[in-house]
Design a protein around this motif. Structure first.
Motif: not given
Ligand SMILES: C[S@@+](CC[C@H](N)C(=O)[O-])C[C@H]1O[C@@H](n2cnc3c(N)ncnc32)[C@H](O)[C@@H]1O
Length: 338
Positions: A20-40
């Motif tokens: 919504k804020l135009g900050l998400y980088d849809g060109r890269r994939r998110p990654r799961r890591e030990n109960g967390y998610v890294l959002l590009p």
């Protein structure tokens, strides 16, 4: 490249907020890591102010065909700026896209179909949407491309929802609301959902929480799809759902009261006094209110509480635009002890 680190359960709403804020980088994939998610996210000074942990990580790029493109940017190849101004928001429900096409774009139907298929290659049906009609709030649709069906399975908040848009009401835009409510609910609650449709609220809440839900719906087709949906999600549900086919105004007076009542009230129906009388601690009451009438709406709720001899606090939240100056709102009503 930057990424924000969020607990897995919060990943979806945070992703929505970033988009919504135009900050998400849809060109890269998110990654799961030990109960967390890294959002590009894109490089932007606003990221630091959001209060999330920000990391510098190499997240893999999506293949070109998966890069998020919006309909407008795709159609810019074929349509003028003036025409693009008339483009309406559309919804994707399962493998069906539904879009309103105004008169001004009547000559562009084929281009819109082309654009939608380019943005969502998995689509099997594209339908033009009309208005909600009748007590069951069913929309009028005409298929403009693809298979001759309006039945599909939509995935939302970790559950699968079978719908037939020609027979039942379903609004995918309420996904965030359902998530919000599910996270207000605590394990062990007894919940009543009148006007339950094909059970989207019930399924999402029972997917997250160990609760007992009683739902009521009058449209026989929605009731039967709702029963199928309980089976479809049986493995994922932590809570139980009892589904009653009948008229809310006849069924509710026979039911006991519940910790929480959630009323996705159809437009033009007044079920405030009835649903309030069935709530012990909370009522979430949806209605359509002109922005100039919100104070009066709140006062009416306080008045109904008073009539029941209950002390309550009310917070009215705008959920979505309905038409100019009129909003779909949710009144979160807390009924105090005593
Ligand atoms: C606004 S829709 C909400 C449906 C569902 N909760 C959802 O969010 O998808 C209202 C629903 O109430 C049902 N309905 C309308 N009048 C009713 C009544 N008197 N008793 C029971 N259900 C009714 C309609 O068939 C419709 O499914």
């Amino acid at each position: 490249m930057p990424a924000v680190k969020v607990p897995r359960r919060e990943a979806e709403p945070v992703k929505r907020k970033l988009k919504k804020l135009g900050l998400y980088d849809g060109r890269r994939r998110p990654r799961r890591e030990n109960g967390y998610v890294l959002l590009p996210v894109i490089s932007d000074p606003r990221i630091e102010g959001l209060g999330y942990e920000v990391l510098r990580v190499e997240l893999p790029l999506r293949p070109e065909r998966q890069i998020y493109k919006n309909l407008e940017s795709v159609l810019a190849e074929r349509m003028s700026r003036e025409e693009l101004k008339h483009l309406r928001r559309y919804d994707v429900i399962g493998d069906i896209a539904v879009i309103q096409i105004p008169e001004e774009l009547e000559h562009r139907v084929e281009d819109i179909v082309w654009g939608l298929r380019k943005v969502h290659p998995f689509l099997k049906v594209i339908a033009r949407k009309g208005f909600h009609e009748g007590a069951f709030r069913i929309r009028d649709y005409s298929i403009i491309w693809g298979e001759e069906r309006l039945e599909t399975v939509h995935k939302e908040n970790g559950v699968r929802i079978k719908v037939d848009l020609s027979k039942v009401f379903f609004n995918p835009r309420m996904k965030g609301e359902r998530y919000r409510l599910a996270h207000l609910v605590r394990d062990g609650e007894r919940i009543l959902i009148p006007f339950a449709g094909v059970l989207p609220y019930a399924l999402v809440i029972a997917g997250y929480r160990k609760v007992k839900i009683t739902a009521v719906e009058l449209n026989r087709e929605a009731y039967e799809l709702g029963l199928e949906n309980i089976e479809l999600n049986r493995e994922r549900l932590r809570g139980e759902i009892e589904f009653i086919h009948g008229d809310v105004f006849e069924v509710l007076p026979e039911l006991p009261s519940y910790d929480r009542v959630i009323s996705p009230t159809p437009r033009g129906v007044d079920a405030l006094a009835l649903t309030l009388s069935k709530a012990e601690k909370w009522l979430h009451y949806y209605d359509f209110v002109h922005e100039g009438e919100i104070k009066r709406f709140r006062a009416r709720i306080l008045d109904e509480c008073l009539k029941l001899g209950r002390d309550c606090s009310v917070r009215v939240k705008k959920v979505s635009d309905f038409k100019p100056h009129v909003f779909k709102v949710c009144a979160d009503i807390e009924l105090k002890e005593g």
